[in-house]
Design a protein around this motif. Structure first.
Motif, PDB file in Angstrom:
ATOM      1  N   ALA A  54       0.897  -1.304   0.069  1.00  0.00           N
ATOM      2  CA  ALA A  54      -0.085   0.015  -0.024  1.00  0.00           C
ATOM      3  C   ALA A  54       0.743   1.114  -0.204  1.00  0.00           C
ATOM      4  CB  ALA A  54      -1.121   0.027   1.233  1.00  0.00           C
TER       5      ALA A  54
ATOM      6  N   THR B 177       2.246   1.795  -3.481  1.00  0.00           N
ATOM      7  CA  THR B 177       1.169   2.132  -4.346  1.00  0.00           C
ATOM      8  C   THR B 177       0.961   3.646  -4.199  1.00  0.00           C
ATOM      9  OG1 THR B 177       0.096   0.367  -4.241  1.00  0.00           O
ATOM     10  CG2 THR B 177      -1.131   1.964  -4.843  1.00  0.00           C
TER      11      THR B 177
ATOM     12  N   TRP C  20     -13.503   3.664  -9.051  1.00  0.00           N
ATOM     13  CA  TRP C  20     -12.419   3.336  -8.354  1.00  0.00           C
ATOM     14  C   TRP C  20     -13.037   2.370  -7.132  1.00  0.00           C
ATOM     15  CZ3 TRP C  20      -7.673   6.433  -6.325  1.00  0.00           C
ATOM     16  CH2 TRP C  20      -6.789   5.667  -5.549  1.00  0.00           C
TER      17      TRP C  20
ATOM     18  N   THR D  32     -12.846  -1.616  -6.346  1.00  0.00           N
ATOM     19  CA  THR D  32     -12.064  -2.125  -5.010  1.00  0.00           C
ATOM     20  C   THR D  32     -12.856  -3.214  -4.493  1.00  0.00           C
ATOM     21  OG1 THR D  32     -10.918  -0.017  -4.694  1.00  0.00           O
ATOM     22  CG2 THR D  32     -11.291  -1.486  -2.702  1.00  0.00           C
TER      23      THR D  32
ATOM     24  N   ALA E 109       2.192  -0.444  -9.736  1.00  0.00           N
ATOM     25  CA  ALA E 109       1.184   0.126  -9.036  1.00  0.00           C
ATOM     26  C   ALA E 109      -0.428  -0.709  -8.957  1.00  0.00           C
ATOM     27  CB  ALA E 109       0.439   1.505  -9.319  1.00  0.00           C
TER      28      ALA E 109
ATOM     29  N   THR F 102       0.645  -3.786  -6.963  1.00  0.00           N
ATOM     30  CA  THR F 102       0.584  -3.343  -5.511  1.00  0.00           C
ATOM     31  C   THR F 102      -0.778  -3.315  -4.830  1.00  0.00           C
ATOM     32  OG1 THR F 102       1.509  -1.228  -6.012  1.00  0.00           O
ATOM     33  CG2 THR F 102       3.081  -3.013  -5.681  1.00  0.00           C
ATOM     34  N   TYR F 103      -1.605  -2.545  -5.640  1.00  0.00           N
ATOM     35  CA  TYR F 103      -2.709  -1.964  -4.983  1.00  0.00           C
ATOM     36  C   TYR F 103      -3.707  -3.116  -4.750  1.00  0.00           C
ATOM     37  CZ  TYR F 103      -7.333   0.288  -4.220  1.00  0.00           C
ATOM     38  OH  TYR F 103      -8.486   0.634  -3.764  1.00  0.00           O
ATOM     39  N   ASN F 104      -3.657  -4.078  -5.822  1.00  0.00           N
ATOM     40  CA  ASN F 104      -4.404  -5.114  -5.727  1.00  0.00           C
ATOM     41  C   ASN F 104      -3.990  -6.087  -4.536  1.00  0.00           C
ATOM     42  OD1 ASN F 104      -5.890  -4.576  -7.901  1.00  0.00           O
ATOM     43  ND2 ASN F 104      -4.921  -5.693  -9.437  1.00  0.00           N
TER      44      ASN F 104
ATOM     45  N   ALA G 268      -6.629  -0.978   3.255  1.00  0.00           N
ATOM     46  CA  ALA G 268      -5.692  -0.444   2.198  1.00  0.00           C
ATOM     47  C   ALA G 268      -6.145   1.067   1.842  1.00  0.00           C
ATOM     48  CB  ALA G 268      -6.219  -1.277   0.854  1.00  0.00           C
ATOM     49  N   THR G 269      -7.466   1.479   2.021  1.00  0.00           N
ATOM     50  CA  THR G 269      -7.714   2.912   1.715  1.00  0.00           C
ATOM     51  C   THR G 269      -7.203   3.460   2.887  1.00  0.00           C
ATOM     52  OG1 THR G 269      -9.676   2.485   2.659  1.00  0.00           O
ATOM     53  CG2 THR G 269      -9.688   2.273   0.282  1.00  0.00           C
TER      54      THR G 269
ATOM     55  N   ILE H  58      -4.104   5.005   1.394  1.00  0.00           N
ATOM     56  CA  ILE H  58      -4.234   5.762   0.395  1.00  0.00           C
ATOM     57  C   ILE H  58      -4.558   7.136   0.819  1.00  0.00           C
ATOM     58  CG2 ILE H  58      -5.513   6.085  -1.753  1.00  0.00           C
ATOM     59  CD1 ILE H  58      -3.779   3.839  -1.822  1.00  0.00           C
TER      60      ILE H  58
END
Length: 327
Positions: free
Chosen positions: A33, A36, A186, A190, A250, A253-255, A266-267, A270
């Motif tokens: 994360a 990302t 987005w 997600t 990215a 890594t985000y997934n 995860a968020t 972010i």
């Protein structure tokens, strides 16, 4: 009796091992994360740098998914890793949500607003929409702290837009609307990816392959390219960032962060995007946020951190076990 004691001892020994494994997975998730965040933060700055010079939105999308498809296609088409038809259909949906339409909306928002505003609107509205959608359609309880966080995000965004209007004139409503629409897409992606059977690499590869297949023919036939007008340095920068870092690194890594941490945690990481992108925009673009804008960004970050706290106990797990071939 002896066998029972041995079984109990083995269970006690296995518990610390399981906890260590979970801790390592969580640490790896936060590392993914964080990486990302660093790439995404630079992406807002680099994309605005491109669309305000010789290259256009169409060129940015072509570089991102054309190069990404070349790098990641082997993950879904090589022998032994071919996916069923249903997986390709799921990948097409993901490409619609987080492929060319998403990039075009963000690029339009960047062109009409600023890197700081874009990095605050799209990434921070995403958990708001994700939370509301999960509550409405998945019956997931959010809890008072999360709702407080969502309210802080919206309040911070209103203050940010108002502060920008006082410093630079009224904001472009079309730019804000484009960024909000990107945040909706987005958020849906997600939530759907978390419940899909695709691995992080497979999802990233399908997004790039579908996007390239649907977009590049129209891009070439309509003659939208402006690469002949841009310098070699500008093209090289966009190739490395859009094609390699964004579509290759990215996306994966985000997934991976969503798979290891869940969408909420995860968020939470972010949430650092607005602050990091605003700092990067100062030396690269000369966009210095005012004191009011800086305070608004801080409120947004606080709101996302609150919104990303674990939900109330009793929420049912909705993620199915993966049955599809691994990359």
């Amino acid at each position: 009796m002896a066998n029972g004691k041995v079984s109990d001892a083995m269970a006690v020994d296995a518990e610390p091992t399981t906890q260590r494994g979970a801790s390592r997975a969580r640490l790896a998730g936060f590392a993914c994360a964080a990486l990302t965040v660093m790439i995404f933060s630079g992406w807002f700055v680099v994309t605005r740098f491109g669309v305000t010079r010789e290259l256009r939105i169409w060129d940015i999308a072509a570089l991102r998914f054309g190069i990404g498809a070349m790098l990641l296609a082997p993950a879904v088409v090589r022998r032994g890793s071919r996916l069923p038809i249903a997986a390709w259909g799921e990948g097409l949906l993901f490409a619609v949500l987080w492929g060319v339409p998403f990039v075009l909306l963000v690029a339009l928002g960047l062109k009409l607003t600023s890197a700081a505003e874009a990095a605050s609107v799209a990434p921070t509205l995403m958990p708001v929409f994700a939370g509301v959608f999960a509550w409405c359609f998945l019956r997931e309880r959010q809890g008072s702290l999360r709702w407080l966080g969502y309210a802080a995000i919206v309040t911070g965004l209103v203050c940010l837009v108002s502060a920008g209007a006082a410093a630079r004139g009224a904001p472009d409503l079309w730019g804000i609307a484009a960024l909000a629409a990107a945040a909706v897409m987005w958020a849906i992606y997600t939530l759907l990816f978390r419940r899909s059977g695709l691995t992080p690499v497979q999802s990233a590869a399908l997004i790039c392959v579908w996007s390239a297949a649907l977009y590049l023919p129209a891009y070439l036939l309509l003659g939208l390219s402006r690469f002949s007008l841009a310098s070699q340095g500008e093209i090289a920068l966009q190739v490395c960032y859009q094609g390699v870092l964004m579509s290759g690194v990215a996306l994966i890594t985000y997934n991976r962060a969503v798979s290891l941490l869940g969408s909420s945690a995860a968020t939470a990481v972010i949430a650092l995007l607005p602050a990091v992108a605003s700092i990067l925009a100062i030396p690269v673009l000369g966009e210095i946020p005012s004191l009011a804008e800086g305070m608004s960004i801080a409120v947004i970050v606080l709101g996302v951190l609150l919104a990303s706290r674990p939900a109330a106990a009793g929420r049912a797990s909705t993620r199915p076990s993966s049955t599809r071939p691994q990359a």
